[in-house]
Design a protein around this motif. Structure first.
Motif, PDB file in Angstrom:
ATOM      1  N   ILE A   1       1.204  -1.020  -0.104  1.00  0.00           N
ATOM      2  CA  ILE A   1       0.164  -0.325   0.034  1.00  0.00           C
ATOM      3  C   ILE A   1       0.890   1.519  -0.157  1.00  0.00           C
ATOM      4  O   ILE A   1       1.050   2.430  -0.335  1.00  0.00           O
ATOM      5  CB  ILE A   1      -1.093  -0.022   1.380  1.00  0.00           C
ATOM      6  CG1 ILE A   1      -2.423  -0.812   1.418  1.00  0.00           C
ATOM      7  CG2 ILE A   1      -1.665   1.394   1.401  1.00  0.00           C
ATOM      8  CD1 ILE A   1      -2.038  -1.587   2.772  1.00  0.00           C
ATOM      9  N   ALA A   2       2.065   1.217   0.788  1.00  0.00           N
ATOM     10  CA  ALA A   2       3.099   2.051   0.846  1.00  0.00           C
ATOM     11  C   ALA A   2       3.543   2.689  -0.935  1.00  0.00           C
ATOM     12  O   ALA A   2       3.112   4.378  -0.911  1.00  0.00           O
ATOM     13  CB  ALA A   2       4.146   1.862   1.834  1.00  0.00           C
ATOM     14  N   VAL A   3       3.781   1.362  -1.376  1.00  0.00           N
ATOM     15  CA  VAL A   3       4.312   1.571  -2.419  1.00  0.00           C
ATOM     16  C   VAL A   3       3.161   2.326  -3.914  1.00  0.00           C
ATOM     17  O   VAL A   3       3.192   3.216  -4.095  1.00  0.00           O
ATOM     18  CB  VAL A   3       5.154   0.245  -3.150  1.00  0.00           C
ATOM     19  CG1 VAL A   3       5.043   0.767  -4.719  1.00  0.00           C
ATOM     20  CG2 VAL A   3       5.727   0.618  -2.497  1.00  0.00           C
ATOM     21  N   LEU A   4       2.264   2.140  -3.183  1.00  0.00           N
ATOM     22  CA  LEU A   4       0.879   2.229  -4.511  1.00  0.00           C
ATOM     23  C   LEU A   4       0.563   3.652  -4.450  1.00  0.00           C
ATOM     24  O   LEU A   4       0.432   4.778  -4.985  1.00  0.00           O
ATOM     25  CB  LEU A   4      -0.335   1.872  -4.196  1.00  0.00           C
ATOM     26  CG  LEU A   4      -0.768  -0.224  -4.627  1.00  0.00           C
ATOM     27  CD1 LEU A   4      -2.174  -0.283  -3.994  1.00  0.00           C
ATOM     28  CD2 LEU A   4      -0.907   0.272  -5.955  1.00  0.00           C
ATOM     29  N   GLU A   5       1.380   4.198  -3.142  1.00  0.00           N
ATOM     30  CA  GLU A   5       0.600   5.720  -2.528  1.00  0.00           C
ATOM     31  C   GLU A   5       1.797   6.349  -2.929  1.00  0.00           C
ATOM     32  O   GLU A   5       1.234   7.569  -4.186  1.00  0.00           O
ATOM     33  CB  GLU A   5       0.379   5.836  -0.763  1.00  0.00           C
ATOM     34  CG  GLU A   5      -0.501   5.717  -0.460  1.00  0.00           C
ATOM     35  CD  GLU A   5      -0.865   5.483   1.139  1.00  0.00           C
ATOM     36  OE1 GLU A   5       0.628   5.133   1.749  1.00  0.00           O
ATOM     37  OE2 GLU A   5      -1.328   5.647   2.013  1.00  0.00           O
ATOM     38  N   ARG A   6       2.830   6.085  -2.696  1.00  0.00           N
ATOM     39  CA  ARG A   6       4.128   6.619  -3.752  1.00  0.00           C
ATOM     40  C   ARG A   6       4.160   6.701  -5.180  1.00  0.00           C
ATOM     41  O   ARG A   6       4.378   7.795  -6.080  1.00  0.00           O
ATOM     42  CB  ARG A   6       5.445   5.392  -3.829  1.00  0.00           C
ATOM     43  CG  ARG A   6       6.607   5.835  -4.435  1.00  0.00           C
ATOM     44  CD  ARG A   6       7.417   5.652  -4.333  1.00  0.00           C
ATOM     45  NE  ARG A   6       8.057   5.020  -2.642  1.00  0.00           N
ATOM     46  CZ  ARG A   6       8.814   3.503  -3.053  1.00  0.00           C
ATOM     47  NH1 ARG A   6       9.416   2.693  -3.005  1.00  0.00           N
ATOM     48  NH2 ARG A   6       9.709   3.406  -1.238  1.00  0.00           N
ATOM     49  N   CYS A   7       3.256   5.694  -6.039  1.00  0.00           N
ATOM     50  CA  CYS A   7       3.103   5.400  -7.403  1.00  0.00           C
ATOM     51  C   CYS A   7       1.882   6.362  -7.825  1.00  0.00           C
ATOM     52  O   CYS A   7       2.063   7.474  -8.437  1.00  0.00           O
ATOM     53  CB  CYS A   7       2.553   4.656  -7.961  1.00  0.00           C
ATOM     54  SG  CYS A   7       3.747   3.187  -8.101  1.00  0.00           S
ATOM     55  N   GLN A   8       0.716   6.753  -6.771  1.00  0.00           N
ATOM     56  CA  GLN A   8      -0.411   7.779  -7.029  1.00  0.00           C
ATOM     57  C   GLN A   8       0.459   9.528  -6.932  1.00  0.00           C
ATOM     58  O   GLN A   8       0.321  10.188  -7.988  1.00  0.00           O
ATOM     59  CB  GLN A   8      -1.093   7.763  -6.178  1.00  0.00           C
ATOM     60  CG  GLN A   8      -2.545   8.855  -5.910  1.00  0.00           C
ATOM     61  CD  GLN A   8      -3.060   8.878  -4.803  1.00  0.00           C
ATOM     62  OE1 GLN A   8      -3.187   7.386  -4.145  1.00  0.00           O
ATOM     63  NE2 GLN A   8      -3.741  10.024  -5.070  1.00  0.00           N
ATOM     64  N   GLU A   9       1.596   9.372  -5.699  1.00  0.00           N
ATOM     65  CA  GLU A   9       2.307  11.284  -5.336  1.00  0.00           C
ATOM     66  C   GLU A   9       2.960  11.131  -7.006  1.00  0.00           C
ATOM     67  O   GLU A   9       3.179  12.001  -7.479  1.00  0.00           O
ATOM     68  CB  GLU A   9       2.330  10.782  -4.618  1.00  0.00           C
ATOM     69  CG  GLU A   9       2.190  11.022  -3.540  1.00  0.00           C
ATOM     70  CD  GLU A   9       2.776  10.948  -2.411  1.00  0.00           C
ATOM     71  OE1 GLU A   9       4.160  11.890  -2.191  1.00  0.00           O
ATOM     72  OE2 GLU A   9       3.320  10.163  -1.291  1.00  0.00           O
ATOM     73  N   THR A  10       3.558  10.205  -7.654  1.00  0.00           N
ATOM     74  CA  THR A  10       4.601  10.279  -8.512  1.00  0.00           C
ATOM     75  C   THR A  10       3.932  10.673  -9.760  1.00  0.00           C
ATOM     76  O   THR A  10       3.993  10.982 -10.541  1.00  0.00           O
ATOM     77  CB  THR A  10       5.982   9.109  -8.688  1.00  0.00           C
ATOM     78  OG1 THR A  10       6.431   9.077  -7.754  1.00  0.00           O
ATOM     79  CG2 THR A  10       6.189   9.274  -9.418  1.00  0.00           C
ATOM     80  N   TYR A  11       2.904   9.941 -10.740  1.00  0.00           N
ATOM     81  CA  TYR A  11       1.976   9.919 -11.821  1.00  0.00           C
ATOM     82  C   TYR A  11       1.222  11.421 -11.516  1.00  0.00           C
ATOM     83  O   TYR A  11       1.398  11.736 -12.627  1.00  0.00           O
ATOM     84  CB  TYR A  11       1.883   8.697 -11.719  1.00  0.00           C
ATOM     85  CG  TYR A  11       1.499   7.714 -11.511  1.00  0.00           C
ATOM     86  CD1 TYR A  11       2.117   7.183 -12.028  1.00  0.00           C
ATOM     87  CD2 TYR A  11       0.098   6.269 -11.235  1.00  0.00           C
ATOM     88  CE1 TYR A  11       3.263   5.997 -12.176  1.00  0.00           C
ATOM     89  CE2 TYR A  11       1.079   5.056 -11.094  1.00  0.00           C
ATOM     90  CZ  TYR A  11       1.615   4.721 -11.623  1.00  0.00           C
ATOM     91  OH  TYR A  11       2.100   4.067 -11.787  1.00  0.00           O
ATOM     92  N   ARG A  12       0.877  12.540 -10.628  1.00  0.00           N
ATOM     93  CA  ARG A  12       0.517  13.329 -10.261  1.00  0.00           C
ATOM     94  C   ARG A  12       1.766  14.336 -10.968  1.00  0.00           C
ATOM     95  O   ARG A  12       1.404  15.141 -10.770  1.00  0.00           O
ATOM     96  CB  ARG A  12      -0.163  13.865  -8.892  1.00  0.00           C
ATOM     97  CG  ARG A  12      -1.130  15.202  -8.691  1.00  0.00           C
ATOM     98  CD  ARG A  12      -1.422  14.818  -7.484  1.00  0.00           C
ATOM     99  NE  ARG A  12      -1.905  16.252  -7.719  1.00  0.00           N
ATOM    100  CZ  ARG A  12      -3.148  17.198  -6.750  1.00  0.00           C
ATOM    101  NH1 ARG A  12      -3.713  16.451  -5.240  1.00  0.00           N
ATOM    102  NH2 ARG A  12      -3.268  18.666  -6.757  1.00  0.00           N
ATOM    103  N   ALA A  13       2.517  14.176  -9.413  1.00  0.00           N
ATOM    104  CA  ALA A  13       3.655  14.803  -9.891  1.00  0.00           C
ATOM    105  C   ALA A  13       4.819  15.309 -11.689  1.00  0.00           C
ATOM    106  O   ALA A  13       4.320  15.827 -12.385  1.00  0.00           O
ATOM    107  CB  ALA A  13       5.152  14.935  -8.903  1.00  0.00           C
ATOM    108  N   ILE A  14       4.406  14.104 -12.041  1.00  0.00           N
ATOM    109  CA  ILE A  14       4.708  13.501 -14.233  1.00  0.00           C
ATOM    110  C   ILE A  14       3.528  15.059 -14.159  1.00  0.00           C
ATOM    111  O   ILE A  14       3.941  15.399 -15.240  1.00  0.00           O
ATOM    112  CB  ILE A  14       4.605  12.359 -13.711  1.00  0.00           C
ATOM    113  CG1 ILE A  14       5.896  11.638 -13.406  1.00  0.00           C
ATOM    114  CG2 ILE A  14       4.669  12.539 -15.718  1.00  0.00           C
ATOM    115  CD1 ILE A  14       5.574  10.290 -13.314  1.00  0.00           C
TER     116      ILE A  14
END
Length: 374
Positions: A357-370
């Motif tokens: 779940i922590a990595v899913l949150e990381r991916c969500q944040e990264t996708y938004r930043a991109i």
């Protein structure tokens, strides 16, 4: 309370989609229509596509504007028996979904409904830069050769850039989600040798197809594997004979023998399988040809890497990936692709498949930043 990305992942994972992706596509389409202002479509094979821009206008795909797509797939491989339970309706079933120790367990959690959920949320929350369109796509049929991706491309889906949410976590080191800038493809080949049957007591009266096939196998075995340099790493191909079938009885010289070849391809290179053409009465057919991927836009790859580093405590790197994905089809069509996703090596397609779940949150944040900086 679970994080929104965990809740959405659980909802998607619970929906069976190994033999029919319709219900999972329905959930994705409904969520996008309810949660975003994007233009949402469902194409003829079941792909779910959405597109939006900063000013809120519904964009036309033919507009001459730069586009960035978040790409995933909602089909999965068949589940293990332990990953299924009977549903309330007779004759129906649902996938088992569990959350424990900070991970979500269930068929498709890692490959790749977790990444799809993270991309959906980032797509909803991000504001596309002026002059560009933000795109979301979840394809069908990725696990069976990219059926959905190929259909979408044939219908004109070729974004300028794409982030494909396949696995890239723990590739360079534990605890980081890396940015994949190249991956291998796969070519599956069946080679058939033909001979002349005879009684085994008179082998000279026939032409032994197995001997001819054995010569071809030796040619394959001696092939040099191609390799290319990408992101400071060597991405190497491979060739292996994986199955063989020939003969009809112990006392008959066979008139036919076939074997299969698994070739892992690299961008721009192929093994020299044409050497088989030198052997008479031999034919070969390509059963599957999944293209490799390479990102040739260094600025885009670096922009994604910087976005990843901004949300990491670790230090992600540009890496390569051994497995073919839908990024290969998009890259072949002209889209500059990278891969960035939560799945770790060894998680996909297993009976205890899970995602952090922590990595899913990381991916969500990264996708938004991109989405807001590319």
């Amino acid at each position: 309370m679970s994080a929104p990305v965990a809740e959405l992942t659980r909802e998607l994972v619970a929906v069976p989609s190994h033999d029919d992706e319709t219900a999972a596509g329905d959930v994705i389409e409904r969520w996008l229509r309810e949660e975003t202002t994007a233009g949402v479509t469902r194409d003829g094979v079941g792909n779910v596509l959405a597109r939006k821009r900063a000013d809120g206008a519904l964009p036309e795909e033919s507009d001459d504007r730069r586009s960035l797509a978040f790409v995933g797939h909602h089909d999965v491989v068949p589940p293990d028996d332990s990953q299924i339970r009977d549903a309330p309706e007779p004759g129906e079933y649902e996938y088992v979904v569990e959350e424990r120790n900070g991970r979500i367990y269930g068929r498709g959690a890692a490959d790749m409904k977790g990444a799809v959920a993270a991309a959906m949320l980032a797509f909803r929350d991000a504001t596309a830069p002026d002059g560009s369109d933000l795109v979301f796509a979840s394809f069908v049929g990725e696990e069976v050769g990219g059926v959905g991706a190929r259909h979408a491309i044939e219908e004109g889906f070729v974004p300028d850039y794409a982030v494909v949410g396949e696995g890239s976590t723990n590739y360079s080191k534990p605890g980081v989600t890396d940015v994949v800038v190249a991956h291998r493809g796969r070519r599956g080949i069946t080679v058939t040798s033909h001979g002349v049957a005879s009684h085994a007591s008179e082998p000279e009266a026939g032409e032994n197809a197995i001997y001819r096939a054995a010569e071809a196998v030796e040619r394959v075995r001696d092939l040099e594997f191609p390799s290319v340099e990408v992101a400071g790493e060597s991405l190497s191909g491979s060739v292996a004979v994986t199955e063989i079938d020939g003969g009809s009885a112990i006392n008959v010289v066979p008139d036919r023998c076939s074997f299969t070849v698994d070739e892992r391809t690299v961008p721009g290179e192929r093994a020299d399988l044409e050497v088989l053409a030198e052997i008479p009465d031999l034919e070969w057919t390509v059963d599957q040809d999944l293209p490799p991927m390479q990102c040739d836009d260094e600025a885009f790859a670096q922009a994604v890497l910087e976005s990843a580093r901004d949300v990491h405590s670790g230090e992600p790197e540009l890496v390569t990936k051994p497995h073919a994905t839908d990024a290969g089809w998009l890259s072949q069509a002209g889209t500059e692709c990278v891969i960035y996703g939560p799945s770790e090596p060894g998680e996909a397609h297993t009976r205890d498949e899970s995602v952090s779940i922590a990595v899913l949150e990381r991916c969500q944040e990264t996708y938004r930043a991109i989405a807001e900086s590319w």
